[in-house]
Design a protein around this motif. Structure first.
Motif, PDB file in Angstrom:
ATOM      1  N   PHE A 174       0.832  -1.209   0.000  1.00 58.79           N
ATOM      2  CA  PHE A 174       0.000   0.000   0.000  1.00 58.79           C
ATOM      3  C   PHE A 174       0.863   1.253   0.000  1.00 58.79           C
ATOM      4  CE2 PHE A 174      -3.330  -2.848   1.128  1.00 58.79           C
ATOM      5  CZ  PHE A 174      -4.520  -2.218   0.796  1.00 58.79           C
ATOM      6  N   ALA A 175       0.373   2.275  -0.672  1.00 55.44           N
ATOM      7  CA  ALA A 175       0.910   3.636  -0.553  1.00 55.44           C
ATOM      8  C   ALA A 175      -0.207   4.504   0.015  1.00 55.44           C
ATOM      9  CB  ALA A 175       1.346   4.163  -1.912  1.00 55.44           C
ATOM     10  N   LEU A 176       0.136   5.385   0.935  1.00 53.39           N
ATOM     11  CA  LEU A 176      -0.843   6.307   1.506  1.00 53.39           C
ATOM     12  C   LEU A 176      -0.530   7.702   0.977  1.00 53.39           C
ATOM     13  CD1 LEU A 176      -3.266   6.218   3.417  1.00 53.39           C
ATOM     14  CD2 LEU A 176      -1.741   6.848   5.280  1.00 53.39           C
ATOM     15  N   ILE A 177      -1.384   8.186   0.090  1.00 51.27           N
ATOM     16  CA  ILE A 177      -1.179   9.471  -0.578  1.00 51.27           C
ATOM     17  C   ILE A 177      -2.359  10.390  -0.263  1.00 51.27           C
ATOM     18  CG2 ILE A 177      -0.772  10.614  -2.788  1.00 51.27           C
ATOM     19  CD1 ILE A 177       1.402   8.594  -2.060  1.00 51.27           C
ATOM     20  N   SER A 178      -2.063  11.654   0.050  1.00 53.36           N
ATOM     21  CA  SER A 178      -3.119  12.623   0.350  1.00 53.36           C
ATOM     22  C   SER A 178      -3.531  13.377  -0.908  1.00 53.36           C
ATOM     23  CB  SER A 178      -2.643  13.629   1.405  1.00 53.36           C
ATOM     24  OG  SER A 178      -2.354  12.989   2.623  1.00 53.36           O
ATOM     25  N   ASP A 179      -4.820  13.606  -1.057  1.00 50.69           N
ATOM     26  CA  ASP A 179      -5.287  14.458  -2.143  1.00 50.69           C
ATOM     27  C   ASP A 179      -4.754  15.872  -1.908  1.00 50.69           C
ATOM     28  OD1 ASP A 179      -7.361  16.525  -3.227  1.00 50.69           O
ATOM     29  OD2 ASP A 179      -7.789  14.690  -4.343  1.00 50.69           O
ATOM     30  N   HIS A 183      -6.886  17.063   1.066  1.00 51.91           N
ATOM     31  CA  HIS A 183      -6.019  16.499   2.111  1.00 51.91           C
ATOM     32  C   HIS A 183      -6.523  15.150   2.625  1.00 51.91           C
ATOM     33  CE1 HIS A 183      -4.016  20.338   2.036  1.00 51.91           C
ATOM     34  NE2 HIS A 183      -5.131  20.954   2.345  1.00 51.91           N
ATOM     35  N   VAL A 184      -7.524  14.577   1.961  1.00 51.37           N
ATOM     36  CA  VAL A 184      -8.020  13.255   2.345  1.00 51.37           C
ATOM     37  C   VAL A 184      -6.970  12.210   1.980  1.00 51.37           C
ATOM     38  CG1 VAL A 184      -9.760  11.487   1.845  1.00 51.37           C
ATOM     39  CG2 VAL A 184     -10.446  13.877   2.132  1.00 51.37           C
ATOM     40  N   LYS A 185      -6.677  11.319   2.925  1.00 48.51           N
ATOM     41  CA  LYS A 185      -5.685  10.279   2.676  1.00 48.51           C
ATOM     42  C   LYS A 185      -6.289   9.175   1.815  1.00 48.51           C
ATOM     43  CE  LYS A 185      -2.879  10.924   6.849  1.00 48.51           C
ATOM     44  NZ  LYS A 185      -1.564  11.046   6.226  1.00 48.51           N
ATOM     45  N   MET A 186      -5.557   8.786   0.774  1.00 46.97           N
ATOM     46  CA  MET A 186      -6.024   7.756  -0.157  1.00 46.97           C
ATOM     47  C   MET A 186      -5.117   6.532  -0.056  1.00 46.97           C
ATOM     48  SD  MET A 186      -6.861  10.015  -3.578  1.00 46.97           S
ATOM     49  CE  MET A 186      -5.151  10.609  -3.715  1.00 46.97           C
ATOM     50  N   PRO A 187      -5.580   5.438   0.555  1.00 48.30           N
ATOM     51  CA  PRO A 187      -4.785   4.206   0.523  1.00 48.30           C
ATOM     52  C   PRO A 187      -4.876   3.579  -0.859  1.00 48.30           C
ATOM     53  CG  PRO A 187      -6.837   3.856   1.731  1.00 48.30           C
ATOM     54  CD  PRO A 187      -6.803   5.304   1.360  1.00 48.30           C
ATOM     55  N   CYS A 188      -3.732   3.342  -1.475  1.00 54.42           N
ATOM     56  CA  CYS A 188      -3.668   2.753  -2.810  1.00 54.42           C
ATOM     57  C   CYS A 188      -2.889   1.452  -2.695  1.00 54.42           C
ATOM     58  CB  CYS A 188      -2.969   3.699  -3.784  1.00 54.42           C
ATOM     59  SG  CYS A 188      -3.685   5.360  -3.876  1.00 54.42           S
ATOM     60  N   GLY A 189      -3.583   0.334  -2.840  1.00 49.96           N
ATOM     61  CA  GLY A 189      -2.930  -0.944  -2.614  1.00 49.96           C
ATOM     62  C   GLY A 189      -3.113  -1.927  -3.745  1.00 49.96           C
TER      63      GLY A 189
END
Length: 417
Positions: A174-179, A183-189
């Motif tokens: 997973f990568a945790l990237i903020s919009d 500023h919402v955190k987006m988990p991308c896995g």
């Protein structure tokens, strides 16, 4: 055997039935370690050798500017160049990497055309590197990969070299990237985002400032504790959770008071990595769900935010888990620490309070805030924070179902000292 013509007395039949029922309560899992782990002091010097084994020719090193100042960036680049590889670097990102920072990294990758990525630094470096990998390899934008299994092709191989003992990102897909705007955190896995190799060199963690050691250490502890009790917990994840907690609990106070203790640093790094492996096979819970809005709204550092919320969540979960007959979930963590001593074992009913008090002691030692008042967050914002917490993905894995009332109660319980 039962079912093969043999008959058993009734008392044995009941024992067999109970054992079968007990087996059925173990959650199924599908586990494959996709990452090769290389641990040892000075192992960063092997990055060139390991990259060459992957038949790479051009490497993009993703590391923040603090890593450059510490000299770790230069050490990695020298090793890669000595192995005959062309090396380029990307540094234009910060803590809590955003979609805009990923876009900048993708533009750099398009210029460089690497066949290998190296994420060097804390969780932000490794997450930014993974985010770049998603978009550079598969196209589109990072928002397209918000969720699980969204990659449309194989990603470039990646080597992760953590310099902190916190996120365990090196062990996760997973990568945790903020919009960048919300500023919402987006988990991308995606399984294909897992690092090919993780280099764990505890000597790199000696350069961490005290505050970074404190914040990342609390984050790692929160991972070990939350993964132990999620709805997705299983035999693999709890093995990593318990071992991670033992290593971290044994060494956190030591690295705060004796920052040059390499054995303690080693235990912290391995503990953080094992906790990352626990996340990969379990998930996180309400402490992260309630912490993320504090980071998004007020830019509270993640370790501070999750540390603030964790004791309250342990107490909430523990009270319900004890009622449901799952009291051993927290007591397993606490009693693992005392297995080699004569200390009386902590009961299932007392374990949540005991564990919460341990966390509060660590927060005291780390000099971290333990109330919204200390962070100057107005109590009038609790309602909106509660609504935000309900949108967090991690909250859906908490063993006690979250609703707005429970989220509000968690924030109110930490409103003041």
């Amino acid at each position: 055997m039962v079912g093969c013509g043999l008959q058993y007395p009734n008392h044995l039949k009941s024992i067999i039935l109970r054992r079968r029922t007990a087996v059925l309560t173990i959650q199924p899992f599908d586990f494959q370690s996709r990452t090769r782990f290389v641990f040892g002091g000075g192992s960063i010097e092997r990055v060139g050798e390991l990259a060459a084994e992957l038949r790479s020719a051009c490497v993009l090193v993703v590391s923040d500017r603090g890593i450059m100042e510490a000299g770790h960036d230069a050490a990695a680049i020298k090793s890669l160049q000595d192995a005959g590889l062309r090396v380029e670097s990307f540094h234009d990102f910060a803590e809590n990497p955003t979609s805009a920072m990923v876009d900048a990294g993708v533009r750099k990758a398009a210029e460089v055309k690497p066949d290998l990525l190296v994420g060097l630094g804390g969780g932000s470096s490794m997450d930014c590197c993974k985010g770049i990998n998603f978009v550079y390899s598969c196209g589109g934008r990072i928002h397209d990969y918000h969720g699980v299994g969204k990659a449309t092709c194989d990603l470039l191989p990646m080597i992760a070299i953590p310099t902190t003992s916190g996120t365990g990102s090196e062990a996760q897909s997973f990568a945790l990237i903020s919009d960048a705007e919300t500023h919402v955190k987006m988990p991308c896995g995606d399984p294909r985002a897992a690092c090919r190799i993780a280099i764990l060199d505890p000597q790199l963690t000696l350069t961490q400032p005290h505050q970074v050691t404190a914040l990342t250490g609390i984050d790692a502890l929160s991972h070990a504790i939350e993964t132990q009790v999620t709805l997705r917990r299983n035999a693999i994840s709890t093995t990593y959770s318990r071992r991670a907690f033992g290593l971290l609990a044994n060494s956190f106070s030591r690295v705060l008071s004796e920052p040059n203790d390499l054995d303690a640093r080693s235990e912290m790094q391995l503990g953080a990595c094992f906790a990352g492996m626990a996340i990969e096979n379990s998930m996180l819970g309400a402490a992260h769900a309630t912490a993320n809005p504090l980071t998004a709204r007020y830019n509270i550092t993640h370790g501070q935010a999750v540390g603030l919320m964790l004791p309250a969540v342990v107490r909430l979960n523990g009270s319900i888990l004890n009622q449901e007959g799952h009291g051993a979930w927290y007591s397993d963590l606490v009693n693992d620490l005392d297995q080699n001593s004569s200390t009386t074992r902590v009961s299932h009913s007392d374990a949540p309070q005991h564990l919460a008090a341990m966390i509060e002691t660590w927060l005291d030692q780390a000099g971290l805030a333990q109330s919204l008042d200390q962070l100057q967050i107005p109590r009038s914002d609790i309602e909106s924070l509660s609504q935000d917490a309900m949108t967090q993905w991690t909250g859906t894995f908490n063993p006690v179902p979250l609703d707005v009332d429970r989220c509000r109660g968690l924030y109110e319980s930490v409103a003041k000292d």
